[in-house]
Design a protein around this motif. Structure first.
Motif, short mmCIF file in Angstrom:
data_model
loop_
_atom_site.label_atom_id
_atom_site.label_comp_id
_atom_site.label_asym_id
_atom_site.label_seq_id
_atom_site.Cartn_x
_atom_site.Cartn_y
_atom_site.Cartn_z
N ILE A 5 0.84 -1.20 0.00
CA ILE A 5 0.00 0.00 0.00
C ILE A 5 0.87 1.25 0.00
O ILE A 5 0.65 2.19 -0.78
CB ILE A 5 -0.95 -0.01 1.21
CG1 ILE A 5 -1.98 -1.14 1.07
CG2 ILE A 5 -1.67 1.34 1.34
CD1 ILE A 5 -2.87 -1.29 2.28
N LEU A 178 -3.20 1.50 7.62
CA LEU A 178 -1.77 1.20 7.73
C LEU A 178 -1.37 0.95 9.19
O LEU A 178 -0.59 0.03 9.47
CB LEU A 178 -0.96 2.36 7.14
CG LEU A 178 -1.20 2.64 5.66
CD1 LEU A 178 -0.25 3.72 5.17
CD2 LEU A 178 -1.04 1.37 4.84
N ALA A 258 -8.43 2.62 1.83
CA ALA A 258 -7.09 2.52 1.23
C ALA A 258 -7.18 2.28 -0.26
O ALA A 258 -6.40 2.83 -1.05
CB ALA A 258 -6.31 1.41 1.91
N SER A 259 -8.13 1.46 -0.69
CA SER A 259 -8.30 1.19 -2.12
C SER A 259 -8.71 2.44 -2.87
O SER A 259 -8.21 2.71 -3.98
CB SER A 259 -9.35 0.09 -2.32
OG SER A 259 -8.97 -1.11 -1.66
N LEU A 262 -5.67 4.66 -3.21
CA LEU A 262 -4.79 4.17 -4.27
C LEU A 262 -5.34 4.53 -5.64
O LEU A 262 -4.60 4.98 -6.53
CB LEU A 262 -4.63 2.65 -4.16
CG LEU A 262 -3.71 2.13 -3.06
CD1 LEU A 262 -3.79 0.62 -2.98
CD2 LEU A 262 -2.27 2.56 -3.33
#
Length: 323
Positions: A5, A178, A258-259, A262
């Motif tokens: 990540i 994270l 998080a996706s 990204l």
């Protein structure tokens, strides 16, 4: 997952990676203003602020990790300097247990009044710090098991590894996943050390963990902790040979966040690299070029009534009329 990540987010805001991506994607040329009905110029305008925000978040993360990890190191160094440390005698119960655990005498330091029974500290030359009264609270086998557990941390340089993981999590502080992944890895560090000791000292280690599980936590935040109240049931069950339920600190919501981060980082990085036909006339490539009266790029993302390869778009007509 943690490294993946962080690496993907960092690469997403790195210009050199974008240039390589640009060279590999033919539909990002300056002459190409549409992808089917999607207007690349409007997408560029919409995602450019997102890309700038990603850069500023990265800068803020660098500042945060320097301040936060620097504070941890300063606090750790101050505490270690104030601790009345003394070398362990080879003839003492602590010394014999250390040798039986595979440690050298110079790698073990005893501290009177230590609020934690044992921990491993140090990056270049890690060492094991133990409370002086530990030999009175545990049997010889239990003491050997505890020191063997710390010996695994020492051989694997777990203090350095965990500090690096926590630094990565702090670098992207705005992504809670994270820190949660880092917490999962910290749990696995303890389980890995237990597994190695369990080959010959499973029950003494389980007994020692049970005895020492209710004490206070250490103020040395940069060390590998022996006491983890939330992890004790899993460790004891596992050492006793029972199946233990593994509970992750991560959640579906944090993984989705998080996706999305990204996706935004990479898509904004790629689209900002899409060259406008005339960078000096950025405003001229606004919504009016496809006959949308609104100035908001969101209302301009799709050119209705135009299909890929058709003649209805001014961009296509301008490209064909160019010499």
């Amino acid at each position: 997952m943690l490294f993946a990540i962080v690496a993907l987010l960092l690469l997403g805001v790195t210009p050199v990676v974008g240039h390589h991506v640009l060279g590999a994607v033919p539909w990002l040329s300056a002459e190409q203003h549409h992808l089917a009905m999607l207007c690349l110029v409007a997408l560029h305008q919409f995602l450019e602020p997102v890309h700038d925000i990603a850069h500023w978040l990265l800068y803020a993360g660098v500042v945060f990790v320097v301040l936060e990890r620097g504070r941890v190191l300063w606090r750790h160094g101050r505490v270690m300097r104030d601790l009345p440390q003394a070398r362990v005698s080879p003839d003492s119960a602590m010394g014999r247990a250390a040798l039986a655990a595979g440690l050298r005498i110079e790698q073990v330091w005893a501290v009177r009044g230590l609020p934690m029974p044992a921990f491993t500290t140090g990056w270049v030359r890690p060492r094991v710090v133990v409370a002086t009264d530990l030999s009175e609270r545990l049997t010889p086998d239990e003491l050997t098991a505890v020191l063997a557990h710390e010996a695994v941390h020492l051989r694997r340089r777990d203090p350095l590894r965990l500090f690096a993981l926590r630094s990565l999590a702090s670098l992207l502080f705005w992504l809670p996943v994270l820190r949660r992944v880092a917490a999962d890895l910290e749990d696995e560090v303890e389980i890995t050390a237990d597994d190695e000791v369990a080959l010959c000292l499973a029950l003494p280690l389980a007994s020692a963990v049970l005895k020492l599980g209710g004490g206070a936590s250490t103020p040395v935040a940069a060390t590998v902790g022996f006491q983890r109240a939330d992890l004790l049931p899993r460790r004891i069950r596992r050492l006793a040979g029972e199946d233990a339920l593994v509970v992750s600190h991560t959640s579906t919501r944090s993984l989705i966040a998080a996706s999305v981060a990204l996706l935004l980082a990479w898509s904004s990085g790629v689209m900002v690299l899409h060259p406008l036909s005339d960078p000096g006339q950025h405003a001229a490539h606004g919504p009016a070029h496809c006959d949308h009266p609104e100035a908001n790029p969101l209302t301009h993302l799709f050119c209705r009534g135009w299909s890929f390869g058709g003649d209805g778009c001014p961009h296509e007509a301008a490209r064909r009329s160019a010499p």
